[in-house]
Design a protein around this motif. Structure first.
Motif, PDB file in Angstrom:
ATOM      1  N   MET A   1       0.813  -1.210   0.000  1.00  0.00           N
ATOM      2  CA  MET A   1       0.000   0.000   0.000  1.00  0.00           C
ATOM      3  C   MET A   1       0.855   1.273   0.000  1.00  0.00           C
ATOM      4  SD  MET A   1      -3.228  -0.924   0.001  1.00  0.00           S
ATOM      5  CE  MET A   1      -2.710  -2.203  -1.141  1.00  0.00           C
ATOM      6  N   GLN A   2       0.229   2.382  -0.386  1.00  0.00           N
ATOM      7  CA  GLN A   2       0.864   3.685  -0.271  1.00  0.00           C
ATOM      8  C   GLN A   2       0.559   4.238   1.123  1.00  0.00           C
ATOM      9  OE1 GLN A   2      -0.657   5.999  -3.585  1.00  0.00           O
ATOM     10  NE2 GLN A   2       1.017   5.306  -4.896  1.00  0.00           N
ATOM     11  N   HIS A   3       1.596   4.668   1.828  1.00  0.00           N
ATOM     12  CA  HIS A   3       1.444   5.027   3.238  1.00  0.00           C
ATOM     13  C   HIS A   3       1.544   6.531   3.464  1.00  0.00           C
ATOM     14  CE1 HIS A   3       1.740   0.967   5.211  1.00  0.00           C
ATOM     15  NE2 HIS A   3       2.086   0.683   3.963  1.00  0.00           N
ATOM     16  N   LEU A   4       0.803   6.972   4.473  1.00  0.00           N
ATOM     17  CA  LEU A   4       0.896   8.336   5.002  1.00  0.00           C
ATOM     18  C   LEU A   4       1.537   8.230   6.377  1.00  0.00           C
ATOM     19  CD1 LEU A   4      -1.830  11.079   5.070  1.00  0.00           C
ATOM     20  CD2 LEU A   4      -0.722  10.389   7.189  1.00  0.00           C
ATOM     21  N   LEU A   5       2.448   9.135   6.678  1.00  0.00           N
ATOM     22  CA  LEU A   5       3.141   9.133   7.963  1.00  0.00           C
ATOM     23  C   LEU A   5       3.044  10.513   8.596  1.00  0.00           C
ATOM     24  CD1 LEU A   5       5.126   7.832  10.050  1.00  0.00           C
ATOM     25  CD2 LEU A   5       6.990   8.654   8.594  1.00  0.00           C
ATOM     26  N   VAL A   6       2.702  10.548   9.864  1.00  0.00           N
ATOM     27  CA  VAL A   6       2.732  11.808  10.605  1.00  0.00           C
ATOM     28  C   VAL A   6       4.164  12.039  11.073  1.00  0.00           C
ATOM     29  CG1 VAL A   6       1.909  13.062  12.634  1.00  0.00           C
ATOM     30  CG2 VAL A   6       0.338  11.619  11.322  1.00  0.00           C
ATOM     31  N   SER A   7       4.756  13.114  10.576  1.00  0.00           N
ATOM     32  CA  SER A   7       6.152  13.424  10.884  1.00  0.00           C
ATOM     33  C   SER A   7       6.304  14.938  11.002  1.00  0.00           C
ATOM     34  CB  SER A   7       7.071  12.892   9.772  1.00  0.00           C
ATOM     35  OG  SER A   7       8.386  13.387   9.914  1.00  0.00           O
ATOM     36  N   LEU A   8       6.749  15.394  12.151  1.00  0.00           N
ATOM     37  CA  LEU A   8       6.892  16.835  12.364  1.00  0.00           C
ATOM     38  C   LEU A   8       7.962  17.441  11.478  1.00  0.00           C
ATOM     39  CD1 LEU A   8       6.715  16.803  16.258  1.00  0.00           C
ATOM     40  CD2 LEU A   8       4.946  17.611  14.694  1.00  0.00           C
ATOM     41  N   THR A   9       8.977  16.649  11.146  1.00  0.00           N
ATOM     42  CA  THR A   9      10.121  17.178  10.404  1.00  0.00           C
ATOM     43  C   THR A   9      10.080  16.842   8.922  1.00  0.00           C
ATOM     44  OG1 THR A   9      11.428  15.184  10.831  1.00  0.00           O
ATOM     45  CG2 THR A   9      11.547  16.953  12.467  1.00  0.00           C
ATOM     46  N   GLY A  10       9.125  15.988   8.498  1.00  0.00           N
ATOM     47  CA  GLY A  10       9.096  15.526   7.122  1.00  0.00           C
ATOM     48  C   GLY A  10       9.926  14.281   6.906  1.00  0.00           C
ATOM     49  N   ASP A  11      10.541  13.750   7.958  1.00  0.00           N
ATOM     50  CA  ASP A  11      11.294  12.504   7.872  1.00  0.00           C
ATOM     51  C   ASP A  11      10.316  11.379   7.525  1.00  0.00           C
ATOM     52  OD1 ASP A  11      12.909  10.318   8.123  1.00  0.00           O
ATOM     53  OD2 ASP A  11      13.516  10.708  10.195  1.00  0.00           O
ATOM     54  N   SER A  12      10.610  10.623   6.500  1.00  0.00           N
ATOM     55  CA  SER A  12       9.683   9.589   6.022  1.00  0.00           C
ATOM     56  C   SER A  12       9.908   8.234   6.674  1.00  0.00           C
ATOM     57  CB  SER A  12       9.803   9.438   4.496  1.00  0.00           C
ATOM     58  OG  SER A  12      11.108   9.028   4.134  1.00  0.00           O
ATOM     59  N   ARG A  13      10.733   8.184   7.687  1.00  0.00           N
ATOM     60  CA  ARG A  13      10.972   6.918   8.388  1.00  0.00           C
ATOM     61  C   ARG A  13      10.445   7.024   9.810  1.00  0.00           C
ATOM     62  NH1 ARG A  13      14.147   2.463   7.561  1.00  0.00           N
ATOM     63  NH2 ARG A  13      14.674   1.255   9.428  1.00  0.00           N
ATOM     64  N   GLY A  14       9.639   6.021  10.213  1.00  0.00           N
ATOM     65  CA  GLY A  14       9.100   5.987  11.557  1.00  0.00           C
ATOM     66  C   GLY A  14       9.342   4.647  12.215  1.00  0.00           C
ATOM     67  N   PHE A  15       8.737   4.446  13.381  1.00  0.00           N
ATOM     68  CA  PHE A  15       8.974   3.204  14.120  1.00  0.00           C
ATOM     69  C   PHE A  15       8.434   1.996  13.370  1.00  0.00           C
ATOM     70  CE2 PHE A  15       4.647   4.063  15.462  1.00  0.00           C
ATOM     71  CZ  PHE A  15       4.097   2.797  15.655  1.00  0.00           C
ATOM     72  N   VAL A  16       7.397   2.181  12.531  1.00  0.00           N
ATOM     73  CA  VAL A  16       6.855   1.066  11.755  1.00  0.00           C
ATOM     74  C   VAL A  16       7.914   0.536  10.792  1.00  0.00           C
ATOM     75  CG1 VAL A  16       5.137   0.409  10.022  1.00  0.00           C
ATOM     76  CG2 VAL A  16       4.472   1.836  11.982  1.00  0.00           C
ATOM     77  N   ASP A  17       8.686   1.432  10.201  1.00  0.00           N
ATOM     78  CA  ASP A  17       9.733   1.009   9.268  1.00  0.00           C
ATOM     79  C   ASP A  17      10.804   0.190   9.978  1.00  0.00           C
ATOM     80  OD1 ASP A  17       8.962   2.631   6.726  1.00  0.00           O
ATOM     81  OD2 ASP A  17       8.867   4.063   8.377  1.00  0.00           O
ATOM     82  N   ASP A  18      11.123   0.560  11.231  1.00  0.00           N
ATOM     83  CA  ASP A  18      12.091  -0.227  11.991  1.00  0.00           C
ATOM     84  C   ASP A  18      11.574  -1.640  12.229  1.00  0.00           C
ATOM     85  OD1 ASP A  18      13.710   2.023  12.126  1.00  0.00           O
ATOM     86  OD2 ASP A  18      12.904   2.655  14.067  1.00  0.00           O
ATOM     87  N   LEU A  19      10.276  -1.772  12.524  1.00  0.00           N
ATOM     88  CA  LEU A  19       9.684  -3.093  12.740  1.00  0.00           C
ATOM     89  C   LEU A  19       9.657  -3.910  11.459  1.00  0.00           C
ATOM     90  CD1 LEU A  19       6.711  -2.073  15.066  1.00  0.00           C
ATOM     91  CD2 LEU A  19       8.845  -3.188  15.730  1.00  0.00           C
TER      92      LEU A  19
END
Length: 327
Positions: free
Chosen positions: A208-226
């Motif tokens: 799927m195409q994902h939306l991420l809430v990021s204050l800085t615009g960084d496209s990597r979050g904890f989901v990506d680490d998992l």
């Protein structure tokens, strides 16, 4: 602003008088507001001019105008009077039914959206004249641990710029008191009718195409680490700076997003969204109200702290779309 020599002979009422004249732009109107005579205000201004070594206000046919020095002093004097007012109000017995106190609460935006509705309802009945100021707590750029992310909130509590912080803080220093409000975990959110919700799986999640809430615009979050731990990856097409904007965009697009459960369930009907269990275990955060022990000696802050503890009802889970067992 005032040196030590002058401070010993400073009358706080002169600052009140200064603020009134500044706000009204007219000695007569300021006198009426303060329930004084115009001559008393003029005499007070004379004393203040000597104290601050500046004319402060210049007469015009329509009233008075502040000098450059007076304009510079306006904000600091307003701040001093506000702080004095707060000190005096905390010394008085606190009765929520008649209090006109103002409290400041710091929280991330997703927490505000969960806490504010029941808080406003509770205040409407228990403390109808109490005002609330919400300040958004923002984790520093690059913070990866809970301690790093919410240390600024503890600093604001120490500085008394906020009375209470609500955040996913796990460990707090001994000078603070924390109380659990609710547990927050993450689920997958999409528009109603989205194909992902019909047959969720880890493979489909990654497609799927994902939306991420990021204050800085960084496209990597904890989901990506998992996902990396499972040898998988996803594509984050869009980042936005807050969760409420994310909910609105999800309602109108084919994006999906990992979102806080309580936030999503509260607003799912409003935005026409479907909540789906994640195809893998996601993060769970304890949301806690935190205040300094020093601030809790203030009966008003202690009352609000207790109100928050008893305010949130038990969560009534929505009917969730289940993930496939072979995900």
């Amino acid at each position: 602003m005032l040196n030590e020599t002058n401070l010993s002979r400073t009358d706080l009422n002169l600052l009140v008088l200064f603020q009134a004249v500044m706000n009204e732009g007219h000695v007569g109107r300021a006198a009426q507001k303060l329930n004084l005579t115009a001559s008393a205000v003029s005499h007070g201004l004379g004393r203040l001019r000597l104290l601050l070594n500046d004319p402060l206000f210049l007469r015009t046919p329509k009233g008075v105008v502040p000098t450059e020095r007076a304009t510079q002093l306006a904000a600091p004097i307003a701040d001093i009077l506000a702080r004095v007012s707060q000190v005096v109000s905390t010394a008085e017995p606190f009765d929520p039914a008649i209090s006109r106190r103002t409290f400041t609460i710091g929280a991330p935006d997703a927490v505000m959206a969960v806490v504010l509705p029941p808080l406003l309802k509770a205040l409407r009945f228990a403390a109808p004249h109490v005002d609330v100021r919400m300040r958004q707590l923002l984790p520093p750029h690059g913070s990866r641990t809970s301690e790093d992310a919410w240390s600024p909130a503890l600093a604001e509590l120490d500085a008394r710029t906020i009375d209470i912080a609500i955040a996913p803080v796990k460990d707090i220093p001994a000078r603070f008191v924390g109380q659990s409000l609710y547990e927050e975990n993450f689920i997958v959110v999409s528009r109603t009718g989205h194909p992902y919700a019909k047959s969720p799986s880890l493979e489909k999640f990654c497609e799927m195409q994902h939306l991420l809430v990021s204050l800085t615009g960084d496209s990597r979050g904890f989901v990506d680490d998992l996902l990396v731990q499972r040898g998988a990856a996803r594509r984050v097409v869009l980042t936005v700076p807050n969760f409420m904007l994310a909910l609105a965009i999800l309602a109108e697009t084919d994006f999906i997003a990992a979102m806080p459960r309580r936030l999503a369930e509260i607003h799912a009907k409003q935005f026409g969204l479907t909540c789906t269990e994640a195809p893998m275990p996601l993060r769970s955060d304890p949301l806690r109200a935190v205040a300094s022990k020093a601030s809790l000696t203030d009966a008003g802050v202690a009352w609000l702290f207790g109100l928050l503890r008893n305010m949130l009802p038990a969560r009534r889970p929505m009917r969730m779309q289940k993930r496939r067992t072979n995900a």
